[in-house]
Design a protein around this motif. Sequence first.
Motif, mmCIF file in Angstrom:
data_model
loop_
_atom_site.group_PDB
_atom_site.id
_atom_site.type_symbol
_atom_site.label_atom_id
_atom_site.label_comp_id
_atom_site.label_asym_id
_atom_site.label_seq_id
_atom_site.Cartn_x
_atom_site.Cartn_y
_atom_site.Cartn_z
ATOM 1 N N HIS A 148 0.834 -1.203 0.000
ATOM 2 C CA HIS A 148 0.000 0.000 0.000
ATOM 3 C C HIS A 148 0.869 1.253 0.000
ATOM 4 N N LEU A 149 1.960 1.225 0.762
ATOM 5 C CA LEU A 149 2.875 2.364 0.776
ATOM 6 C C LEU A 149 3.474 2.613 -0.603
ATOM 7 N N ALA A 150 3.885 1.546 -1.282
ATOM 8 C CA ALA A 150 4.472 1.703 -2.612
ATOM 9 C C ALA A 150 3.464 2.316 -3.578
ATOM 10 N N GLU A 151 2.205 1.885 -3.473
ATOM 11 C CA GLU A 151 1.156 2.461 -4.327
ATOM 12 C C GLU A 151 0.985 3.943 -4.017
ATOM 13 N N TRP A 152 1.016 4.287 -2.716
ATOM 14 C CA TRP A 152 0.846 5.688 -2.348
ATOM 15 C C TRP A 152 1.997 6.538 -2.866
ATOM 16 N N PHE A 153 3.224 6.072 -2.686
ATOM 17 C CA PHE A 153 4.371 6.817 -3.192
ATOM 18 C C PHE A 153 4.256 7.008 -4.711
ATOM 19 N N ASP A 154 3.762 6.000 -5.409
ATOM 20 C CA ASP A 154 3.702 6.027 -6.863
ATOM 21 C C ASP A 154 2.564 6.897 -7.382
ATOM 22 N N ASP A 155 1.502 7.034 -6.580
ATOM 23 C CA ASP A 155 0.294 7.723 -7.035
ATOM 24 C C ASP A 155 0.137 9.119 -6.453
ATOM 25 N N SER A 156 1.160 9.650 -5.827
ATOM 26 C CA SER A 156 1.005 10.898 -5.068
ATOM 27 C C SER A 156 1.481 12.128 -5.828
ATOM 28 N N HIS A 157 1.168 12.171 -7.147
ATOM 29 C CA HIS A 157 1.409 13.386 -7.931
ATOM 30 C C HIS A 157 2.893 13.749 -7.998
ATOM 31 N N GLY A 158 3.701 12.797 -8.349
ATOM 32 C CA GLY A 158 5.126 13.054 -8.493
ATOM 33 C C GLY A 158 5.943 12.411 -7.393
ATOM 34 N N ARG A 159 7.210 12.227 -7.636
ATOM 35 C CA ARG A 159 8.095 11.575 -6.689
ATOM 36 C C ARG A 159 8.579 12.566 -5.633
ATOM 37 N N PRO A 160 8.885 12.073 -4.432
ATOM 38 C CA PRO A 160 9.322 12.984 -3.362
ATOM 39 C C PRO A 160 10.762 13.435 -3.535
ATOM 40 N N ASP A 161 11.012 14.684 -3.159
ATOM 41 C CA ASP A 161 12.390 15.160 -3.020
ATOM 42 C C ASP A 161 12.956 14.752 -1.661
ATOM 43 N N ALA A 162 12.056 14.523 -0.699
ATOM 44 C CA ALA A 162 12.452 14.080 0.638
ATOM 45 C C ALA A 162 11.238 13.436 1.298
ATOM 46 N N VAL A 163 11.521 12.560 2.270
ATOM 47 C CA VAL A 163 10.472 11.881 3.021
ATOM 48 C C VAL A 163 10.733 12.111 4.505
ATOM 49 N N VAL A 164 9.689 12.483 5.251
ATOM 50 C CA VAL A 164 9.775 12.557 6.702
ATOM 51 C C VAL A 164 8.889 11.450 7.265
ATOM 52 N N HIS A 165 9.505 10.533 7.995
ATOM 53 C CA HIS A 165 8.767 9.395 8.553
ATOM 54 C C HIS A 165 8.456 9.685 10.017
ATOM 55 N N LEU A 166 7.202 10.123 10.236
ATOM 56 C CA LEU A 166 6.734 10.470 11.579
ATOM 57 C C LEU A 166 5.790 9.424 12.153
ATOM 58 N N ALA A 167 5.182 8.623 11.292
ATOM 59 C CA ALA A 167 4.154 7.685 11.752
ATOM 60 C C ALA A 167 4.736 6.740 12.795
ATOM 61 N N ALA A 168 4.101 6.683 13.964
ATOM 62 C CA ALA A 168 4.638 5.864 15.049
ATOM 63 C C ALA A 168 3.622 5.757 16.170
ATOM 64 N N MET A 169 3.815 4.764 17.020
ATOM 65 C CA MET A 169 3.171 4.766 18.322
ATOM 66 C C MET A 169 4.074 5.605 19.209
ATOM 67 N N ALA A 170 3.579 6.767 19.631
ATOM 68 C CA ALA A 170 4.449 7.786 20.205
ATOM 69 C C ALA A 170 4.359 7.937 21.712
ATOM 70 N N PHE A 171 3.439 7.233 22.366
ATOM 71 C CA PHE A 171 3.255 7.400 23.806
ATOM 72 C C PHE A 171 3.727 6.129 24.501
ATOM 73 N N ALA A 172 4.746 6.285 25.361
ATOM 74 C CA ALA A 172 5.388 5.118 25.963
ATOM 75 C C ALA A 172 4.412 4.190 26.692
ATOM 76 N N PRO A 173 3.461 4.701 27.487
ATOM 77 C CA PRO A 173 2.521 3.790 28.145
ATOM 78 C C PRO A 173 1.667 2.989 27.163
ATOM 79 N N ASP A 174 1.354 3.567 25.988
ATOM 80 C CA ASP A 174 0.641 2.791 24.967
ATOM 81 C C ASP A 174 1.472 1.595 24.542
ATOM 82 N N ALA A 175 2.777 1.818 24.382
ATOM 83 C CA ALA A 175 3.665 0.735 23.975
ATOM 84 C C ALA A 175 3.805 -0.315 25.062
ATOM 85 N N ARG A 176 3.805 0.111 26.317
ATOM 86 C CA ARG A 176 3.838 -0.857 27.420
ATOM 87 C C ARG A 176 2.589 -1.745 27.389
ATOM 88 N N GLY A 177 1.458 -1.129 27.062
ATOM 89 C CA GLY A 177 0.215 -1.880 27.037
ATOM 90 C C GLY A 177 0.094 -2.823 25.866
#
Length: 308
Positions: free
Chosen positions: A43-72
């Motif tokens: 799905h990611l490859a499709e999104w990169f390919d279909d997103s109106h041109g190729r990226p000059d840079a990528v910022v990867h922010l997607a994450a589980m960001a709250f430590a107690p969530d990860a503990r759970g």
Amino acid sequence: MRVFVTGAIGFVGQWLQRDLLTAGHEVVAAPGPEVMDIADRNHLAEWFDDSHGRPDAVVHLAAMAFAPDARGDPAEAFRVNVAGTVAVFEALRRLEIRPPVLVIGSSEVYGAPRPEDLPLRESSPLSPRHPYAVSKAAQEGVAIEAGVRWGFPVVVVRSFNHSGPGQRPVFVLPALARRVVTARRSASREIVAGNVDVKRDIGDVRDFVRAYRLLIEAVVAGRLGADPVVVNVATGQAELIRSLIERLCALAGIEPTVRVDPALVRTDDPQEIRGDASLLTELTGWQPEIPLDRTLADLLSEAEAEAT
């Protein structure tokens, strides 16, 4: 630049989009988790390919960001934080492009430093102690290995604590702001808190996303070299949590009583965490610009608006 951002609809992602757009860049925001699974490389490859041109840079922010969530749910933390990072690089690799990738990690990878270890530098030893920290350390390894093996320019950011409007109230400063607003509206004037005698390096999210943009601009311009780079983003100043409560109360015009709730106390909290961002400054000229009192005032205003 055309910058693709995963995790773009989250707290930091929304502020990053604003900063990039204000600086004149184009932003392509990844769909949220209800639409696209970050660990689904197809799905990611499709999104990169279909997103109106190729990226000059990528910022990867997607994450589980709250430590107690990860503990759970450690398995989900590793699926999102580690497998999700693998999927991003593999999706880009399938497209046979090698844009710079900025991977947003965490200072939690340093663990519980001793006083003599401070301030924490990029060369400081890693000692992750809980599922979230371990997943972020593994994420770093994935990103660096991808950079070396497949030729991606990679910058791994170790972000220290940061806050600002829009942050979930499970995090310390928005949670305290809401308690201060509640105390101002009640007769008790009591503020309930957990570990109040620990010190934390806390910056403003708007300063942090500016650091991310400056790093992207630097790596795209070729100023960071070809090898993967690890960079701290930190203010270099540690604030006592008790002092932050007092400053929030002063801004709100109340004199509180602080009550420590044992249920909120984390027995394994290190006494102080403080980072050294001199490498970031050397690479980009970045310095924190937003005073902490502005961050606190903005959080108070947001909490007040939600309470009305």
